[in-house]
Design a protein around this motif. Structure first.
Motif, short mmCIF file in Angstrom:
data_model
loop_
_atom_site.label_atom_id
_atom_site.label_comp_id
_atom_site.label_asym_id
_atom_site.label_seq_id
_atom_site.Cartn_x
_atom_site.Cartn_y
_atom_site.Cartn_z
N LYS A 79 0.81 -1.22 0.00
CA LYS A 79 0.00 0.00 0.00
C LYS A 79 0.84 1.27 0.00
CE LYS A 79 -4.01 -2.10 2.25
NZ LYS A 79 -4.98 -2.01 3.38
N LYS A 98 -1.10 4.59 -1.12
CA LYS A 98 -2.37 4.40 -1.80
C LYS A 98 -3.48 5.23 -1.18
CE LYS A 98 -4.80 0.50 -1.53
NZ LYS A 98 -5.25 -0.90 -1.79
N ASP A 99 -3.51 5.33 0.14
CA ASP A 99 -4.58 6.07 0.81
C ASP A 99 -4.55 7.56 0.47
OD1 ASP A 99 -5.38 3.72 1.93
OD2 ASP A 99 -4.47 4.10 3.91
N GLU A 103 -7.00 4.85 -5.08
CA GLU A 103 -6.87 3.51 -5.66
C GLU A 103 -6.48 3.56 -7.13
OE1 GLU A 103 -6.94 -0.59 -6.10
OE2 GLU A 103 -7.18 0.51 -4.22
#
Length: 509
Positions: A79, A98-99, A103
């Motif tokens: 991530k 990613k956050d 996405e």
């Protein structure tokens, strides 16, 4: 991209010569396009460069930045990932989570490779290991690289760092300069310094009040040097033209026209051999100043080289081919006859062509039977003297046969007022007190024409328009030609002219 490709379509992969890595990158490109990502968008707003971020970083600032460049290292994780971005000024680490980027953007990143060009917007911070980085908040693909770039790898062997798979093959680097510039950052610095050298020289000349001009590259009669030209044909005028071998005769026309000082940074072309010091297309700057002579020009050249070195290197000395060379004035002065006497042990004074040919033969030189006495002296000097002149040396007072455009020496009959500056074992510039007597100039050019009839393809041509200009009257004048490529070689410590020309000429692949 091929002419019929669209960034949103798969294109025509059969047009490319593919290896496995390229096939994978083409598949990634297709996948990106099918998912609605344009692999080649039109623009990206850049606000900062890597060097300024690293220099101006403050721990508590968290400055917002927007950077763009090429991915040079990459560590993809679940991530969160890291990569190093290389822009025009250096490298900076990027942290991608990613956050934060979302996405969709993170999935795009998973399809990227070393060599891809990306844009990142985020804020600066320092990692736990102390590396200044950019924490990405927005991420964009700007150009998908279809060919893998050659990245050098490092391995530690017995405590020593060993680099392998470097892009180091000289000829391949010259042929693919674009790759060389990507993976060998030091190469960029050479060309950045080259630009600084030219810029300083231009300011040096304009600061004296001299005018920068442009003269024809395509010429109906070539002249100003002893060299063979490239020829072409103008269809509309149905005439043969030549790429200039020098711009001397046109700049002198401007002195006749009333300008007291003119100079030109010129691309010149000579149809001759290629070696470490010669490229068929090269750059020189020529300067002509009215009411001056070659003695005055020697002092100017000393200041030009000294001040340029200090400006671009912060030093008046350079290291070239393993030699420490001082550019601090004054430079040594030595006549060409004395230099040959010193380094060859022979006296060429008052020797005719027959005697000079025997002298050259005794030195081991094999000479073309068509060349004249001036060329014989030039061959002796070039073979046995020039390579030994490491510290800057003015070679002066050449025989008249060697210099048909120079004024006869005021106190040495049979010689002309000319000098060449030699440093690092090679000529860097050439200068005359310019011949301005049209009667003598015609005699000199007609003598050159006879040498052409003997088979000397480098002898000069009688230029009637130039002679007509001189007949209107040209004031006393000092002229100078500086080989810009060779000067850059000296000031950057490069041992080949190909290392200071972005795209040197090479044999076909």
């Amino acid at each position: 991209m091929t002419p019929n490709e669209n960034p949103q379509s798969p294109g025509n992969p059969q047009q490319l010569s593919l290896n496995d890595q390229m096939k994978r990158r083409l598949d990634e490109r297709l996948h990106l396009a099918e998912s609605g990502v344009n692999p080649y968008p039109c623009h990206f707003d850049v606000t900062h460069f890597s060097d300024s971020i690293l220099t101006d970083f403050q721990d508590d600032a968290n400055e917002t930045v927007s950077v763009a460049g090429r991915i040079m290292t990459i560590r993809k994780m679940g991530k969160a990932s890291f990569f190093h971005l290389q822009d025009a000024n250096g490298r900076i680490q990027i942290y991608l989570k990613k956050d934060d980027v979302g996405e969709s953007s993170y999935q795009t990143f998973k399809l990227l490779d070393i060599g891809d060009i990306v844009g990142v917007k985020g804020y600066t911070f320092k990692t736990k290991t102390g590396e200044i980085s950019v924490h990405a908040q927005e991420f964009s693909l700007l150009s998908k690289s279809l060919r893998p770039i050659p990245i050098a790898k490092e391995k530690e062997i017995d405590g020593q760092k060993v680099v392998y798979d470097a892009f180091s093959d000289k000829e391949l680097r010259y042929r693919q300069r674009y790759v060389d510039l990507i993976v060998n950052p030091d190469v960029r610095q050479t060309f950045i310094k080259r630009s600084a050298i030219v810029s300083f020289m231009r300011g040096f000349f304009t600061g004296q009040g001299w005018l920068e001009v442009e003269t024809p590259i395509l010429q109906p009669i070539y002249g100003g040097a002893a060299a063979r030209p490239f020829t072409t044909h103008h269809n509309a005028l149905d005439m043969q033209l030549y790429l200039r071998i020098a711009n001397e005769l046109y700049l002198k026309r401007l002195i006749v026209g009333g300008f007291d000082g003119v100079f030109e940074f010129a691309k010149d072309f000579r149809n001759e051999g290629i070696d470490r010091f010669h490229n068929p297309e090269f750059t020189q700057v020529e300067l002509y100043v009215a009411y001056k002579d070659y003695e005055w020009m020697m002092k100017l050249v000393e200041e030009l080289f000294y001040q340029t070195a200090c400006a671009v290197n912060n030093s008046d000395s350079v290291v070239f081919l393993g030699n420490d060379i001082s550019l601090k004035p004054p430079f040594r002065r030595l006549t060409i006859t004395d230099s040959i006497k010193e380094y060859c042990g022979i006296d060429i004074t008052d020797k005719d062509e027959h005697e000079l040919r025997y002298m050259a033969r005794d030195l081991g030189l094999e000479l073309d039977p068509k060349i004249s006495s001036g060329k014989i002296i030039d061959e002796i000097f070039g073979e046995f003297v020039e390579p030994k002149l490491i510290q800057p040396t003015f070679i002066t007072d050449y025989p008249v046969e060697m210099s048909p455009l120079a004024k006869e020496h005021r106190s040495k009959p049979g010689f002309v007022e000319r000098f060449e500056l030699i440093a690092g074992g090679k000529e860097l510039c050439n200068s005359f007190s310019e011949l301005n007597d049209p009667v003598i100039q015609r005699e000199r050019l007609e003598a050159q024409a006879k040498l052409r009839q003997r088979g000397d393809e480098e002898a000069m041509i009688v230029d009637e328009d130039f002679l007509r200009a001189l007949e209107y009257g040209m004031p006393p004048c000092a002229g100078l030609g500086v080989g810009v490529d060779r000067m850059v070689m000296l000031l950057t410590g490069q041992d080949s002219i190909r290392d200071v020309i972005f795209f040197p000429h090479l044999k076909p692949e």
